[in-house]
Write an enzyme that holds these catalytic residues in place. Sequence first.
Site, PDB file in Angstrom:
ATOM      1  N   PHE A 145       0.767  -1.175  -0.212  1.00  0.00           N
ATOM      2  CA  PHE A 145       0.078   0.127  -0.094  1.00  0.00           C
ATOM      3  C   PHE A 145       0.886   1.221  -0.035  1.00  0.00           C
ATOM      4  CE2 PHE A 145      -2.308   3.366   1.593  1.00  0.00           C
ATOM      5  CZ  PHE A 145      -3.410   3.538   0.795  1.00  0.00           C
ATOM      6  N   ASP A 230       9.581   2.452   1.297  1.00  0.00           N
ATOM      7  CA  ASP A 230       8.452   3.547   1.883  1.00  0.00           C
ATOM      8  C   ASP A 230       8.151   3.454   3.249  1.00  0.00           C
ATOM      9  OD1 ASP A 230       6.001   4.629   2.523  1.00  0.00           O
ATOM     10  OD2 ASP A 230       4.728   3.700   0.898  1.00  0.00           O
ATOM     11  N   LYS A 259       3.019  11.516   7.042  1.00  0.00           N
ATOM     12  CA  LYS A 259       2.252  11.236   8.523  1.00  0.00           C
ATOM     13  C   LYS A 259       2.803  12.140   9.710  1.00  0.00           C
ATOM     14  CE  LYS A 259      -0.158   7.332   6.717  1.00  0.00           C
ATOM     15  NZ  LYS A 259      -1.365   7.873   6.073  1.00  0.00           N
TER      16      LYS A 259
END
Length: 406
Positions: A145, A230, A259
Amino acid sequence: MSTTAQSSTALIEQEEKFGAHNYHPLDVVLCRGEGAYVWDVEGKRYLDFLAAYSAVNQGHNHPRIVEALTEQAKVLSLTSRAFRNDKFPPLLEKLNKLTGFDKALLMNSGAEAVETAIKAMRKWGYEHKGIAADKAEIIVMDGNFHGRTTTIIGFSTDDTTTAGFGPFAPGFHVAEYGNMDALKALINENTCGILFEPVQGEGGVVMPPKGFLKELRAVCDEHRIIMVCDEIQSGLGRTGRMFAFEHEGVRPDGVTIGKALSGGIYPVSAFLANEDLMKVFTPGTHGSTYGGNPLACAVASAALDVLVEENLIEQSATLGDYMLERVRAIDSPHIKEVRGIGLWAGIELHPSAGGARRFCERLQQEGLLCKETHTHTIRLAPPLVITKEQLDGSLDLLARVLTDAE
């Protein structure tokens, strides 16, 4: 609850009527947060065990980050990159000195950081490896993802993400996560990069076999392939290290972060890389109107300071070990497997348990907010500021719900 506030029911109905139905949230309407706690519009308090997918590692509304936001908002919020601003250069230096990379390129969302990494790998392949025009290939992993853009979902293996959105960009090949033989079989003269999550958060806190990252680093060196991690969810303390790749003592050529880079206050992301990779970007080849804006830079700088100066990474390591020990000790017939690292765990349930969502709904009723992923997994990811007392109370509740539920 304020006399002028709408009820949860009214707000949910309003959202359903006027909003796109692209999420399936739990039916709790939050209006305030502080530290590890959030409150709904009726005034009920909950412990947050999702932390906005690790965006609020520093806790909700951390006063130092909020102050940085408000003070900068009074002065200057946006210049675009057509001009320079005084908050951008200090943040670049702080990011690189803290992480050990040479250069940083700031964007806004995590998906934008990943898109930046994809562009960097491809251009490096053409300019430094001699790959023929438009032939560059990137290897990714199944269960990944990396975001929601059409390029990124094109190499997702989740049908829910991809169905109805094609055609997709070529140039990506999917290897089985953690399977080195499968990955090696995909390498050819056009392979410019490998993009992967050292811990798959959305996948349910899934990790590759021990030693996989070290072997992958060696493979990339042997074949002149760019290795990009990532770490948008796993980075900045979530796993008990600054980055998850540090657990195996390797260094990728680049990493995407987001984030928690903002402490949950204002969208900001970055692609960090070594000089050799980042120099593929020249004026006009990439950009963002909001990327590197002074408001985002002030927030990110404060968020990094909080992470380091309040020892939140060390707290994640210590309390994470304790949390995993307690979760693994839960004697429930519903639990198939517990995976975790740092203050991050995935509790995978047997299909016979009836799905993870019903347990999350029960926990919500009891004052603990978790979220299911991939039908059968409950994720645990509290803010790193959580105390041992708060953690104990939450784990007691979790054990009771998983043990008592029929």
